[in-house]
Design an enzyme around this catalytic site. Structure first.
Site, PDB file in Angstrom:
ATOM      1  CG  ASP A 245      -1.807   1.196   1.311  1.00  3.87           C
ATOM      2  OD1 ASP A 245      -2.714   1.289   0.484  1.00  3.87           O
ATOM      3  OD2 ASP A 245      -1.589   2.045   2.198  1.00  3.87           O
ATOM      4  CB  THR A 246       2.404   3.611  -1.532  1.00  2.13           C
ATOM      5  OG1 THR A 246       2.962   4.911  -1.319  1.00  2.13           O
ATOM      6  CG2 THR A 246       2.327   3.330  -3.024  1.00  2.13           C
ATOM      7  CB  ALA A 247      -0.760   8.041  -1.163  1.00  2.85           C
ATOM      8  N   GLY A 295      -8.513   4.197  -6.084  1.00  4.32           N
ATOM      9  CA  GLY A 295      -9.012   5.380  -5.402  1.00  4.32           C
ATOM     10  C   GLY A 295      -7.885   6.303  -4.984  1.00  4.32           C
ATOM     11  CB  VAL A 296      -5.933   8.906  -6.101  1.00  6.64           C
ATOM     12  CG1 VAL A 296      -5.083  10.100  -5.674  1.00  6.64           C
ATOM     13  CG2 VAL A 296      -5.046   7.703  -6.381  1.00  6.64           C
ATOM     14  N   GLY A 297      -7.894  10.124  -3.403  1.00  2.00           N
ATOM     15  CA  GLY A 297      -8.528  11.369  -2.979  1.00  2.00           C
ATOM     16  C   GLY A 297      -9.973  11.353  -2.552  1.00  2.00           C
ATOM     17  CB  CYS A 302      -8.004  11.667   1.470  1.00  2.00           C
ATOM     18  SG  CYS A 302      -6.660  11.812   0.278  1.00  2.00           S
TER      19      CYS A 302
END
Length: 478
Positions: A245-247, A295-297, A302
């Site tokens: 896992d990482t953003a 999913g980002v944001g 977040c």
């Protein structure tokens, strides 16, 4: 899934931007719907608790797995602690909840400090490992905090054998007018606690279990440091999935971390993320991911989109990424942006195999935080983003003060937010009931008996903000 009125669609969509159209259905009951997934995760309901420190712990993992979901333990917890959590969860009963126990000489104050740790809301008073009484919050009202539990506990006990059938347990409790009962083994020793509601749930849900019949649990690793060493230790400890896992998942460090994990030849699914494009999905799958997090944001904690301008509306991200994963014979999890049961249904309609929930579950008895109370009596727990200054401090505890200070300058995410407990649904199982009820109904509207049929048959349209507002119930008249 078929998308209506999309011919001139020139922008990406959030869950709020879309709706599902009912279709002719032969599904006569919500209970005919099978919600188990086919992504190898072992979930029997398509819910995964996000790897957030304020959300995922041993109580959450035990409770959610018992109802068929999965919890991901965060990456910033020491290996020895995670190994202990895995072992603890694996030893939990598949039907009976873990009790809170104290002795007759312990105090009311001690009981009050523990009651909020479990949704069943009771302390079992034990003598020589056998239940002697039950103490609830009502028993402690107006009582001195230093009073002994022997003086306030209820001795009118109904005990159940640990082999009892859930329906029989419900009928016994209902017939005796009791909300809960201690559960004992053949020698009369306490093994757990069962409420009327949990007995009912045991007839409606199927636990998520491993090949040995034990509850399942997933664990996250990051992309920095000794990725292979940590993953190897987690696999030896019994983790059922490894989540890399990482953003920003579409980067070379992630590709290298996946190669390191794959080099261990893990016999469990490997999850990786986060990405929001078909290219990202392809690259992570080619690097060894069985499941890709999308999913980002969109998460409630977040601030990435406001800080960086980077991200993508979640429904469109899930739709595109799920299609790519299916072409490659793999799966995705929709991670973030879920605030209502409808959002879970829409993510699955778009092709997700599981839906990750974070902050929504932070405000429950089972999340790791301590229960707090506002001046006007509202109960809440604190939540925080995993890229916030608070989370960064936890992850960099072994760094030098200089390095910690440098990293703390660059935070993304809310460091503290109050997540209030819903008085009607204060436990995670209450929220799961609500989500599953809505999802089962969505499947019947689509005429689907399985999640795969749901994805194939779902018809989704695009709506205005007024269309979304029209669907919201009113708590008072207009």
């Amino acid at each position: 899934m078929r998308l209506l009125n999309s011919e001139n669609l020139a922008y990406d969509l959030t869950y709020n931007d879309v709706f599902m159209v009912p279709r002719r259905s032969s599904v006569g009951s919500r209970l005919e719907v099978d919600l188990s997934t086919c992504d190898g995760s072992g979930t029997t309901i398509p819910l995964v608790v996000a790897n957030m420190t304020a959300v995922s712990g041993r109580r959450m993992a035990e409770t959610v797995a018992r109802r068929g979901g999965l919890t991901v333990i965060p990456q910033d917890i020491p290996i020895e602690v995670v190994a202990d959590v895995i072992d603890w969860v694996k030893r939990r009963h598949l039907v009976v909840d873990t009790p809170i126990t104290l002795g007759p000489g312990d105090t009311v104050g001690e009981a009050l400090s523990l009651l909020s740790k479990r949704a069943h809301g009771a302390v079992i008073v034990v003598e020589d490992d056998r239940p002697a009484g039950v103490v609830t919050e009502a028993d402690c009202q107006g009582v001195d905090r230093f009073a002994n539990l022997r003086d306030v506990m209820s001795r009118d006990l109904v005990t159940l054998p640990d082999t009892v059938d859930p329906q029989e347990a419900f009928e016994i409790l209902h017939g005796r007018g009791h909300r809960l009962a201690p559960v004992v083994d053949g020698a009369g020793n306490l093994t757990g606690v069962l409420t009327r509601t949990s007995a009912l749930r045991a007839t409606l849900y199927k636990p998520a279990v491993d090949a040995s019949g034990r509850l399942r649990i997933a664990v996250a690793v990051g992309v920095n440091g000794d990725v292979a060493g940590r993953a190897k230790a987690l696999l030896e400890a019994g983790a059922d999935l490894i989540v890399v896992d990482t953003a920003h998942g579409h980067q070379e460090k992630m590709i290298g971390a996946l190669a390191a994990v794959r080099g261990l030849d893990p016999q469990v699914p490997v999850v990786a993320g986060n990405v929001v494009t078909a290219d990202g999905v392809r690259d992570l799958i080619e690097a060894g991911a069985d499941i890709v997090k999308v999913g980002v944001g969109p998460g409630a904690m977040c601030t990435t989109r406001m800080m960086t301008g980077v991200g993508r509306p979640q429904f469109s991200a899930v739709l595109e990424c799920a299609a790519q994963a299916r072409r490659l014979g793999r799966h995705i999890w929709a991670d973030g942006g879920v605030r209502h049961p409808r959002d879970v249904a829409l993510a699955l309609a778009a092709g997700a195999a599981n839906v990750m929930v974070g902050s929504w579950f932070a405000g429950t008895y089972e999340s790791p935080g301590d229960l707090q109370r506002t001046a006007d009596g509202l109960l809440y727990k604190e939540s925080f983003g995993m890229a916030s200054a608070r989370a960064v401090r936890l992850r960099t505890a072994e760094d030098s003060p200089f390095e910690r200070s440098r990293k703390a300058l660059f935070e993304e995410g809310i460091s503290t937010s109050r997540m209030f407990l819903d008085p009607q649904r204060p436990g995670v199982e209450d929220l799961i009931d609500s989500i599953v009820a809505g999802l089962r109904s969505s499947c019947t509207y689509a005429g689907a008996r399985t999640l795969e049929e749901f994805h194939e048959r779902a018809v989704v349209g695009v709506q205005s903000s007024s269309g979304y507002a029209e669907g919201m119930p009113l708590s008072t008249s207009w």
